[in-house]
Scaffold this motif. Structure first.
Motif, PDB file in Angstrom:
ATOM      1  N   GLU A 135      -0.306  44.358 -74.903  1.00  0.00           N
ATOM      2  CA  GLU A 135      -0.951  43.360 -74.061  1.00  0.00           C
ATOM      3  C   GLU A 135      -0.268  42.005 -74.240  1.00  0.00           C
ATOM      4  OE1 GLU A 135      -5.109  43.116 -74.780  1.00  0.00           O
ATOM      5  OE2 GLU A 135      -5.475  45.271 -74.469  1.00  0.00           O
ATOM      6  N   PRO A 136      -0.305  41.176 -73.211  1.00  0.00           N
ATOM      7  CA  PRO A 136       0.287  39.837 -73.351  1.00  0.00           C
ATOM      8  C   PRO A 136      -0.564  38.957 -74.273  1.00  0.00           C
ATOM      9  CG  PRO A 136      -0.798  40.039 -71.226  1.00  0.00           C
ATOM     10  CD  PRO A 136      -0.822  41.416 -71.845  1.00  0.00           C
ATOM     11  N   ALA A 137       0.072  37.997 -74.881  1.00  0.00           N
ATOM     12  CA  ALA A 137      -0.649  37.055 -75.769  1.00  0.00           C
ATOM     13  C   ALA A 137      -1.333  35.982 -74.931  1.00  0.00           C
ATOM     14  CB  ALA A 137       0.329  36.418 -76.752  1.00  0.00           C
ATOM     15  N   LYS A 138      -2.503  35.563 -75.407  1.00  0.00           N
ATOM     16  CA  LYS A 138      -3.248  34.494 -74.761  1.00  0.00           C
ATOM     17  C   LYS A 138      -3.602  33.461 -75.828  1.00  0.00           C
ATOM     18  CE  LYS A 138      -7.274  33.441 -71.913  1.00  0.00           C
ATOM     19  NZ  LYS A 138      -8.506  33.971 -71.258  1.00  0.00           N
ATOM     20  N   VAL A 139      -2.929  32.318 -75.776  1.00  0.00           N
ATOM     21  CA  VAL A 139      -3.065  31.276 -76.802  1.00  0.00           C
ATOM     22  C   VAL A 139      -3.631  30.012 -76.142  1.00  0.00           C
ATOM     23  CG1 VAL A 139      -1.873  29.885 -78.525  1.00  0.00           C
ATOM     24  CG2 VAL A 139      -1.134  32.239 -78.087  1.00  0.00           C
ATOM     25  N   THR A 140      -4.588  29.414 -76.829  1.00  0.00           N
ATOM     26  CA  THR A 140      -5.231  28.201 -76.326  1.00  0.00           C
ATOM     27  C   THR A 140      -5.139  27.100 -77.377  1.00  0.00           C
ATOM     28  OG1 THR A 140      -6.807  29.529 -75.034  1.00  0.00           O
ATOM     29  CG2 THR A 140      -7.370  27.202 -75.417  1.00  0.00           C
ATOM     30  N   VAL A 141      -4.686  25.920 -76.956  1.00  0.00           N
ATOM     31  CA  VAL A 141      -4.692  24.734 -77.801  1.00  0.00           C
ATOM     32  C   VAL A 141      -5.873  23.884 -77.348  1.00  0.00           C
ATOM     33  CG1 VAL A 141      -3.423  22.705 -78.604  1.00  0.00           C
ATOM     34  CG2 VAL A 141      -2.197  24.829 -78.077  1.00  0.00           C
ATOM     35  N   ALA A 142      -6.961  23.920 -78.127  1.00  0.00           N
ATOM     36  CA  ALA A 142      -8.210  23.262 -77.749  1.00  0.00           C
ATOM     37  C   ALA A 142      -8.452  22.036 -78.611  1.00  0.00           C
ATOM     38  CB  ALA A 142      -9.384  24.239 -77.873  1.00  0.00           C
ATOM     39  N   VAL A 143      -8.797  20.930 -77.960  1.00  0.00           N
ATOM     40  CA  VAL A 143      -9.123  19.678 -78.654  1.00  0.00           C
ATOM     41  C   VAL A 143     -10.624  19.466 -78.553  1.00  0.00           C
ATOM     42  CG1 VAL A 143      -8.798  17.184 -78.708  1.00  0.00           C
ATOM     43  CG2 VAL A 143      -6.874  18.687 -78.154  1.00  0.00           C
ATOM     44  N   ARG A 144     -11.260  19.229 -79.689  1.00  0.00           N
ATOM     45  CA  ARG A 144     -12.710  19.015 -79.702  1.00  0.00           C
ATOM     46  C   ARG A 144     -12.994  17.723 -80.452  1.00  0.00           C
ATOM     47  NH1 ARG A 144     -16.635  23.396 -82.461  1.00  0.00           N
ATOM     48  NH2 ARG A 144     -15.773  22.403 -84.335  1.00  0.00           N
ATOM     49  N   SER A 145     -13.785  16.865 -79.809  1.00  0.00           N
ATOM     50  CA  SER A 145     -14.109  15.575 -80.420  1.00  0.00           C
ATOM     51  C   SER A 145     -15.380  15.624 -81.228  1.00  0.00           C
ATOM     52  CB  SER A 145     -14.229  14.508 -79.327  1.00  0.00           C
ATOM     53  OG  SER A 145     -15.226  14.877 -78.381  1.00  0.00           O
ATOM     54  N   GLY A 146     -16.332  16.487 -80.896  1.00  0.00           N
ATOM     55  CA  GLY A 146     -17.557  16.607 -81.659  1.00  0.00           C
ATOM     56  C   GLY A 146     -18.490  15.438 -81.406  1.00  0.00           C
ATOM     57  N   PRO A 147     -19.598  15.386 -82.152  1.00  0.00           N
ATOM     58  CA  PRO A 147     -20.557  14.275 -81.995  1.00  0.00           C
ATOM     59  C   PRO A 147     -19.974  12.971 -82.497  1.00  0.00           C
ATOM     60  CG  PRO A 147     -21.167  15.668 -83.852  1.00  0.00           C
ATOM     61  CD  PRO A 147     -20.043  16.362 -83.152  1.00  0.00           C
ATOM     62  N   PRO A 148     -20.604  11.826 -82.154  1.00  0.00           N
ATOM     63  CA  PRO A 148     -20.099  10.521 -82.636  1.00  0.00           C
ATOM     64  C   PRO A 148     -20.045  10.476 -84.159  1.00  0.00           C
ATOM     65  CG  PRO A 148     -21.725  10.217 -80.893  1.00  0.00           C
ATOM     66  CD  PRO A 148     -21.739  11.682 -81.231  1.00  0.00           C
ATOM     67  N   GLY A 149     -18.903  10.033 -84.671  1.00  0.00           N
ATOM     68  CA  GLY A 149     -18.713   9.947 -86.115  1.00  0.00           C
ATOM     69  C   GLY A 149     -18.067  11.163 -86.732  1.00  0.00           C
ATOM     70  N   ALA A 150     -18.057  12.300 -86.006  1.00  0.00           N
ATOM     71  CA  ALA A 150     -17.439  13.518 -86.530  1.00  0.00           C
ATOM     72  C   ALA A 150     -15.931  13.445 -86.341  1.00  0.00           C
ATOM     73  CB  ALA A 150     -18.008  14.746 -85.833  1.00  0.00           C
ATOM     74  N   PRO A 151     -15.132  13.987 -87.274  1.00  0.00           N
ATOM     75  CA  PRO A 151     -13.674  13.940 -87.121  1.00  0.00           C
ATOM     76  C   PRO A 151     -13.216  14.843 -85.983  1.00  0.00           C
ATOM     77  CG  PRO A 151     -14.283  15.249 -89.028  1.00  0.00           C
ATOM     78  CD  PRO A 151     -15.540  14.634 -88.535  1.00  0.00           C
ATOM     79  N   PRO A 152     -12.204  14.439 -85.236  1.00  0.00           N
ATOM     80  CA  PRO A 152     -11.693  15.286 -84.150  1.00  0.00           C
ATOM     81  C   PRO A 152     -10.942  16.488 -84.697  1.00  0.00           C
ATOM     82  CG  PRO A 152     -10.368  13.294 -84.372  1.00  0.00           C
ATOM     83  CD  PRO A 152     -11.524  13.143 -85.305  1.00  0.00           C
ATOM     84  N   GLU A 153     -10.815  17.522 -83.858  1.00  0.00           N
ATOM     85  CA  GLU A 153     -10.188  18.770 -84.273  1.00  0.00           C
ATOM     86  C   GLU A 153      -9.215  19.244 -83.192  1.00  0.00           C
ATOM     87  OE1 GLU A 153     -13.240  21.610 -84.832  1.00  0.00           O
ATOM     88  OE2 GLU A 153     -14.190  20.585 -86.524  1.00  0.00           O
ATOM     89  N   ILE A 154      -8.168  19.943 -83.647  1.00  0.00           N
ATOM     90  CA  ILE A 154      -7.277  20.683 -82.761  1.00  0.00           C
ATOM     91  C   ILE A 154      -7.308  22.136 -83.221  1.00  0.00           C
ATOM     92  CG2 ILE A 154      -4.933  20.968 -81.904  1.00  0.00           C
ATOM     93  CD1 ILE A 154      -4.420  18.066 -82.385  1.00  0.00           C
ATOM     94  N   ASN A 155      -7.701  23.043 -82.339  1.00  0.00           N
ATOM     95  CA  ASN A 155      -7.793  24.465 -82.653  1.00  0.00           C
ATOM     96  C   ASN A 155      -6.739  25.224 -81.862  1.00  0.00           C
ATOM     97  OD1 ASN A 155     -10.150  24.219 -84.342  1.00  0.00           O
ATOM     98  ND2 ASN A 155     -11.334  23.892 -82.478  1.00  0.00           N
ATOM     99  N   VAL A 156      -5.970  26.035 -82.564  1.00  0.00           N
ATOM    100  CA  VAL A 156      -5.007  26.936 -81.920  1.00  0.00           C
ATOM    101  C   VAL A 156      -5.589  28.349 -82.026  1.00  0.00           C
ATOM    102  CG1 VAL A 156      -2.643  27.796 -81.920  1.00  0.00           C
ATOM    103  CG2 VAL A 156      -3.089  25.406 -82.507  1.00  0.00           C
ATOM    104  N   LEU A 157      -6.021  28.915 -80.882  1.00  0.00           N
ATOM    105  CA  LEU A 157      -6.727  30.199 -80.861  1.00  0.00           C
ATOM    106  C   LEU A 157      -5.888  31.244 -80.164  1.00  0.00           C
ATOM    107  CD1 LEU A 157      -8.999  27.772 -79.818  1.00  0.00           C
ATOM    108  CD2 LEU A 157     -10.462  29.572 -80.721  1.00  0.00           C
ATOM    109  N   ASP A 158      -6.038  32.470 -80.629  1.00  0.00           N
ATOM    110  CA  ASP A 158      -5.423  33.612 -79.960  1.00  0.00           C
ATOM    111  C   ASP A 158      -6.435  34.744 -79.881  1.00  0.00           C
ATOM    112  OD1 ASP A 158      -5.148  35.553 -82.276  1.00  0.00           O
ATOM    113  OD2 ASP A 158      -3.907  33.921 -83.064  1.00  0.00           O
TER     114      ASP A 158
END
Length: 544
Positions: free
Chosen positions: A443-466
């Motif tokens: 099967e082909p690969a499906k990769v997502t680079v997701a940016v999540r800011s979260g609630p105010p005051g929470a540190p931002p995140e970058i998630n690389v998912l497959d």
């Protein structure tokens, strides 16, 4: 010069000074009583009005005793009590001088102590005022006798010298009192600083990761910080003997005290606790105290591993440089051969294999060089949502994906602090791994680079998912270990370098399994330092 203000509330030294002042006043009243009521009084001076003098002495004695009791029982401030007592002294002196003859010298000397003691307790102006009043009384008495009985009057110079002495004594005692007050304030300040420093030292020792024990000559535990308490198996506070708490450590300390030099060996002090390396230091020969450091042996293992990796990185870098030159020559020769027009198909296929393997070796060299010479991070405020979208577009343009899917998801504009070059390198490593290993067979690969800011005051995140098969738990524990790989084509350096780059930017890189299958590599970043950002949707500036 303005007088130095003093505290209205009497301090302990002022109470002590006031007590001795009032005690001396009782002695003065007793001496005057001896003169007024004893036949020996007629031998000391001439009493013109005995009844009046005796009345004054009785009142003075009663008032002196009352002031003595009030000096340690009354809540009245010490300067107020001293002022009342000194005023009473001046009145009694004036009355005594008016009822006797030939007593000016003795009375003046008695008043010298009162004036000095009053200046120690009273404010500057009050002390000088009472000294001036005493000088005026002595001068007035001298002038009176020179007017009434000039033949028996004492020299005027003597009265002037007493007056000057009163003023000088008041000034000197006031300066002494000020110096004593400043010294006391300094001593109290230093005491507070020492107490604060002792509290800080105690807190630091208590929170140190290294276990610390202080034992006496009988091997009784005097001090034990939190780390040592945990390494000893959290014993009861009632257990004070080292032999009862940790028998092996007790024996090791005994051997060290006997002078037997031996290499410290790891020991386990409690069930389930890590191994420790004890170190012994003598604190004092007189108090017979010993300091024991309990170092977790894992710290030395980690340091040894760091030194090994650093040495290996430098060695690998030198080897990589030597490999790079012939590798470039081979790759260039392959490119020249591929330009030949009469090259058989089988040979052309061999050239493709050589070219592919050269690219693979060049990637390995790049990883090794990246491990050996990591540049210092230069963080800046980055809109990681926009950065992720731009990265995905550039990656798709430079790496043909064919049927594989690479996409970016960003909820909104999110600011974070990071070095853009390091962040680009980390995302490149994670996306390459996801496209290579994060796919189901066939099967082909499906990769997502997701940016999540979260609630105010929470540190931002970058998630690389497959959506691949995921990573087994046993392997997931070691994926960030250098040179560890489960692939025959990998070097085991990619994820390690990515984690090191994240730590250089105060970020954390972790692996998170995805429910239902797949992997997620999460980068938790520090928030951006910009206070304002442009809200393009509303056309106004908002707090970030």
């Amino acid at each position: 010069m303005a007088p130095t203000p003093r505290k209205s509330q009497a301090s302990s030294p002022q109470r002590r000074e006031l007590y001795f002042f009032t005690l001396y006043r009782v002695l003065e009243a007793a001496l005057l009583g001896l003169v007024a009521f004893s036949p020996a009084g007629e031998m000391l001076l001439t009493i013109r009005e005995p009844a009046m003098l005796q009345t004054l002495v009785v009142l003075y004695m009663a008032a002196s005793v009352a002031l003595l009791v009030a000096s340690y029982r009354s809540q009245m401030p010490a300067p107020h009590q001293a002022a009342i007592g000194l005023g009473l002294d001046l009145l009694i002196v004036a009355g005594t001088l008016s009822t006797t003859t030939g007593s000016q010298g003795g009375i003046a000397l008695l008043m010298l102590f009162n004036v000095g003691a009053g200046a120690l307790i009273l404010p500057q102006r009050a002390g000088l005022g009472f000294a001036s009043a005493a000088a005026i009384i002595v001068l007035a008495d001298s002038l009176y006798h020179r007017t009434v009985d000039p033949l028996n009057a004492r020299p005027m110079a003597e009265s002037v010298m007493f007056s000057v002495t009163y003023l000088a004594t008041a000034v000197l005692c006031e300066l002494l009192s000020r110096q004593v007050t400043e010294s006391q304030a300094l001593a109290e300040k230093r005491g507070e600083e020492l107490a604060n420093q002792a509290e800080i030292n105690e807190l630091v020792i208590r929170r140190m990761r290294t276990g610390i024990l202080v034992v006496d000559g009988d091997h009784q535990v005097r001090v034990c910080n939190e780390a040592a308490w945990a390494l000893l198996g959290k014993p009861s506070p009632d257990r004070k003997q080292l032999a009862d708490v940790a028998g092996e450590l007790h024996k090791a300390l005994g051997r060290w005290r006997s002078g037997r030099s031996e290499i410290p060996r790891p020991m386990t002090l409690a069930e389930g606790a890590p191994e420790v390396l004890p170190r012994f230091v003598s604190l004092s020969l007189t108090d017979n105290l010993y300091l024991i450091f309990l170092d977790d042996s894992r710290i030395y293992s980690d340091r040894a591993e760091e030194l090994t990796l650093a040495t290996l990185g430098r060695l690998s870098a030198s080897i990589a440089h030597e490999i790079r030159n012939p590798l470039a020559a081979i790759n260039y020769s392959v490119q020249l051969l591929e330009e030949a027009t009469e090259l058989p198909e089988a040979d052309r296929r061999l050239l493709e294999i050589i070219h592919t393997q050269c690219q693979r070796m060049n990637g390995i060299v790049q990883d090794i060089l990246g491990l050996a010479r990591r540049e210092r991070s230069q963080p800046e405020t980055v809109d990681i949502g926009q950065f992720a979208r731009r990265f995905v577009d550039e990656y798709r343009a430079s790496h043909p994906l064919e049927t594989d899917i690479l996409q970016s998801v960003a909820e909104r504009s999110t600011l974070a602090m990071a070095d853009p070059r390091h962040l680009h390198q980390v995302l490149t490593i994670l996306v390459q791994n996801a496209l290579t290993y994060g796919r189901m067979p066939g099967e082909p690969a499906k990769v997502t680079v997701a940016v999540r800011s979260g609630p105010p005051g929470a540190p931002p995140e970058i998630n690389v998912l497959d959506r691949g098969p995921g990573i087994p738990p046993g392997v997931a524990e070691r994926i960030f270990t250098p040179f560890y790989t489960t692939s025959e084509h990998g070097t085991g350096l990619g994820l390690y370098i990515a984690q090191q780059l994240c730590e250089a930017n105060q970020c954390t890189l972790t692996y998170q399994p995805v429910p239902g299958g797949g992997s997620c590599f999460r980068i938790v970043m520090p928030p951006g330092m910009t206070l304002m950002q442009d809200d393009t949707s509303s056309g106004r500036l908002n707090l970030a």
